[in-house]
Every structure is written in structure tokens, then in C-alpha cells.
Design a protein around this motif. Structure first.
Motif, short mmCIF file in Angstrom:
data_model
loop_
_atom_site.label_atom_id
_atom_site.label_comp_id
_atom_site.label_asym_id
_atom_site.label_seq_id
_atom_site.Cartn_x
_atom_site.Cartn_y
_atom_site.Cartn_z
N ARG A 16 0.68 -1.12 0.05
CA ARG A 16 -0.22 0.00 0.08
C ARG A 16 1.38 1.22 0.40
N PRO A 17 0.41 2.50 -0.55
CA PRO A 17 0.80 3.61 -0.56
C PRO A 17 1.27 3.88 1.41
N SER A 18 2.31 4.95 0.58
CA SER A 18 2.42 5.48 2.50
C SER A 18 1.86 6.51 3.03
N SER A 19 1.62 6.54 4.27
CA SER A 19 0.52 7.16 4.45
C SER A 19 1.26 8.56 5.33
N THR A 20 1.62 9.35 4.62
CA THR A 20 2.48 10.79 5.68
C THR A 20 1.23 11.56 6.71
N GLN A 21 0.56 12.21 6.90
CA GLN A 21 -0.62 12.52 8.48
C GLN A 21 0.16 12.53 9.39
N VAL A 22 1.30 11.51 9.96
CA VAL A 22 1.82 11.77 11.18
C VAL A 22 3.43 11.81 10.07
N LEU A 23 4.30 12.36 10.33
CA LEU A 23 6.05 12.08 10.15
C LEU A 23 6.45 11.30 10.83
N GLY A 136 3.72 1.83 11.22
CA GLY A 136 2.49 2.95 11.18
C GLY A 136 2.84 3.43 12.74
N ILE A 137 2.66 4.56 12.63
CA ILE A 137 1.81 5.19 13.28
C ILE A 137 0.67 6.19 13.39
N TYR A 138 -0.69 5.69 15.15
CA TYR A 138 -1.68 7.07 14.50
C TYR A 138 -2.21 7.25 16.21
N ASP A 139 -2.51 8.50 15.84
CA ASP A 139 -2.81 9.62 16.67
C ASP A 139 -3.82 9.45 16.72
N TRP A 140 -4.47 8.56 18.38
CA TRP A 140 -5.61 8.95 18.52
C TRP A 140 -6.25 10.36 19.00
N ASN A 141 -5.44 11.60 19.12
CA ASN A 141 -6.36 12.92 19.39
C ASN A 141 -6.83 13.30 17.77
N SER A 142 -5.97 12.64 17.06
CA SER A 142 -6.15 13.59 15.79
C SER A 142 -6.48 12.50 14.69
N THR A 143 -6.81 11.28 15.51
CA THR A 143 -7.21 10.66 14.05
C THR A 143 -6.14 10.40 12.73
N LYS A 144 -5.15 10.58 12.53
CA LYS A 144 -4.46 10.81 11.56
C LYS A 144 -3.27 9.15 11.59
N THR A 145 -3.02 9.14 10.83
CA THR A 145 -1.92 8.08 10.57
C THR A 145 -0.69 8.40 9.73
N GLY A 146 0.74 7.14 9.72
CA GLY A 146 1.52 7.71 9.19
C GLY A 146 1.79 6.05 8.90
N THR A 147 2.18 5.62 8.32
CA THR A 147 2.97 3.90 7.15
C THR A 147 4.14 4.91 6.78
N LEU A 148 5.09 3.71 6.60
CA LEU A 148 6.05 3.65 6.15
C LEU A 148 6.63 1.79 5.51
N GLU A 149 6.47 0.66 4.69
CA GLU A 149 7.20 -0.12 4.17
C GLU A 149 8.80 0.16 4.56
N ILE A 150 9.51 -0.90 4.70
CA ILE A 150 11.04 -0.80 4.61
C ILE A 150 11.79 -2.16 4.30
N PRO A 151 11.85 -2.47 3.57
CA PRO A 151 12.24 -4.05 3.49
C PRO A 151 13.81 -4.29 4.73
N LEU A 152 13.41 -5.22 4.26
CA LEU A 152 14.43 -6.42 5.08
C LEU A 152 15.23 -7.14 3.83
N GLY A 153 16.49 -7.38 4.62
CA GLY A 153 17.80 -7.85 3.76
C GLY A 153 17.26 -9.44 5.14
N SER A 154 18.83 -9.55 5.04
CA SER A 154 19.74 -10.87 6.23
C SER A 154 19.73 -9.54 7.30
N PRO A 155 19.61 -10.16 8.72
CA PRO A 155 20.02 -9.59 10.02
C PRO A 155 21.77 -9.15 9.50
N ALA A 156 22.41 -9.74 8.70
CA ALA A 156 23.01 -9.21 8.63
C ALA A 156 23.39 -7.86 7.66
#
Length: 163
Positions: A16-23, A136-156
Motif C-alpha cells: 500500500r502507498p505510505s500515509s503521510t499525515q503523521v511523519l 505505522g503510527i496512529y494518533d488517537w486524538n487527531s485520528t491521523k496516520t503515518g505508515t512506511l514500508e521497509i524492505p529487510l534483507g538478512s540480519p547481517a
């Protein structure tokens, strides 16, 4: 109206596309040293099997994006939710975790937060394969969100920052 118990669930779907209401910024690193093999698992997937690596995930949420209410005594109140949901390459959820952080900040702590942001810390165990970590982050007072996808390789690779 307030959303249901997990307002981020529908937003943390793979691709999904990132949400940018909360950075926010987020740092994901394997924990050193790793916990003992018999340690309590980090995450909500009770069926997670095989070798895993425990990751620390540090969020720093931009303070301006968190709606705080000031009380008569000068304290500031707010509530945010942080979630992680990891997917394998085929789009299958492999582990997830979340926390609701309730804040009651003195004027001094609130002033310090305005200089650095709002910290949130989570840990999650993940299989030692290529993954996609939805944050993802959600602010309960404003109902705004922020999301970000991070690709992860091996732990090393993740530890060296070479994903």
C-alpha cells in the motif's frame, strides 16, 4: 467517530502507498546480543517457527503531528499507537506487534519533546529471510496516520545498513 480497536490494521497491508499525515523516522536493527533461545518470543504470531532474529525498532515521531491536549494543571495528554507487521516475499504475514502509548507529560518533558520528538520502541522476532516490514503510527486524538514500508534483507545486511 473513533476507529475500532486496531486503526492501523487496514493500512499495514503489503504494497500500500505510505500515509503521510503523521511523519516519523524509524530505525530497525538486529539486537546485539540476541536473546537466549528459550526467551519469550517478541511479537504476536504464536506459530512463528524456525530460526529468527530479534530486531529493535525505534520510532521518532514528529511532535507537531501528535495532538496533545493541555490540562488545567499544565500537563499535556496524548495517545499514539505504533504497529509493526512483517510480510514475506509472497505477501504472507509472518509476525506483528503493536503498542498504545498513553502520554501525560509535565511542562518540562513536553518542552523537551518539542526539541526531539516522541519516541516509541518495539521489538519483534523475524525469520532470517528477505522480508517487508510495515510500520505505522496512529494518533488517537487527531485520528491521523503515518505508515512506511521497509524492505529487510538478512540480519547481517540489516545491521550494516545494506538492504
Amino acid at each position: 467517530t473513533k476507529p475500532e480497536a486496531d486503526p492501523l490494521h487496514a493500512l499495514l497491508m503489503r504494497g500500500r502507498p505510505s500515509s503521510t499525515q503523521v511523519l516519523y523516522g524509524v530505525r530497525v536493527l538486529p539486537i546485539t546480543p540476541q536473546p537466549a533461545p528459550d526467551a519469550k518470543p517478541a511479537g504476536k504470531n504464536s506459530r512463528l517457527i524456525g530460526p529468527t532474529t530479534r530486531y529493535s525498532v525505534d520510532f521518532m515521531v514528529r511532535w507537531q503531528d501528535v495532538a496533545m491536549e493541555q490540562a488545567a494543571d499544565g500537563t499535556h495528554h496524548g495517545q499514539i499507537q505504533a504497529n509493526l507487521l512483517a510480510y514475506d516475499r509472497d505477501g504472507n504475514a509472518v509476525n506483528w506487534v503493536g503498542v498504545t502509548q498513553r502520554m501525560r507529560l509535565t511542562p518540562e518533558v513536553y518542552a523537551a519533546m518539542q526539541k526531539s520528538g516522541v519516541p516509541v520502541y518495539l521489538e519483534i522476532d523475524l525469520p532470517n529471510t528477505q522480508l517487508f516490514l510495515e510500520t505505522g503510527i496512529y494518533d488517537w486524538n487527531s485520528t491521523k496516520t503515518g505508515t512506511l514500508e521497509i524492505p529487510l534483507g538478512s540480519p547481517a545486511q540489516t545491521a550494516k545498513g545494506t538492504n
